[in-house]
Scaffold this active site. Sequence first.
Site, short mmCIF file in Angstrom:
data_model
loop_
_atom_site.label_atom_id
_atom_site.label_comp_id
_atom_site.label_asym_id
_atom_site.label_seq_id
_atom_site.Cartn_x
_atom_site.Cartn_y
_atom_site.Cartn_z
CG ASP A 259 32.11 100.86 32.26
OD1 ASP A 259 32.25 99.55 31.68
OD2 ASP A 259 31.60 101.51 32.49
CB CYS B 121 32.75 97.43 55.87
SG CYS B 121 34.62 97.47 55.63
CG HIS B 122 31.10 98.96 61.77
ND1 HIS B 122 32.42 98.29 61.82
CD2 HIS B 122 30.18 98.02 62.81
CE1 HIS B 122 32.53 97.59 63.02
NE2 HIS B 122 31.36 97.49 63.50
CG MET C 227 37.84 98.97 55.11
SD MET C 227 39.12 98.33 54.15
CE MET C 227 38.61 97.45 52.96
CD GLU C 228 33.80 103.16 55.12
OE1 GLU C 228 33.04 102.32 55.41
OE2 GLU C 228 34.83 103.26 55.49
#
Length: 157
Positions: A127, A75-76, A112-113
């Site tokens: 969590d 990824c960039h 992707m982000e």
Amino acid sequence: MDLTHFDEYGNARMVDVTDKAETIREAEATGKIVLHRKAYEAVCRGTAGKGDVLGVAATAGVMGAKRTADLIPMCHILPLTNCKVTFQLLPQEYAVLCRCIVKVTGKTGVEMEALTGVSTALLTIYDMCKAMDKSMEIGDIHLCRKSGGKSGNYDYA
């Protein structure tokens, strides 16, 4: 469509976007976490032992989106111009739906982000609630839509 993430020898490589034009690009992704009733109610009431679960998870989602290039090797690094993480409570399922919308003016997309933002937010919920419920299930993470760039718009059917 040719696979552009491989060089002439079949090795993985980062795609060269040097000559691409900058455009406004946006992507939206969603995902869901299903909890047991007790953990779901604690999230809704804000009484989970670790604090404001959804507030922390929203911040984590933004941070995850901003750090995507640190996690996904090809990824960039992108200077995001906006990232918004929101939640919808689904009481009939004891679930929380997460939505992440990411924007950039750049040479490559932010799918992707958006996916990383959703994943990070949902993992943060896990969590923060695992002391109450270790059987939570994270799923249905997918790209809902994207706009901008050479490949045009995409809408999940």
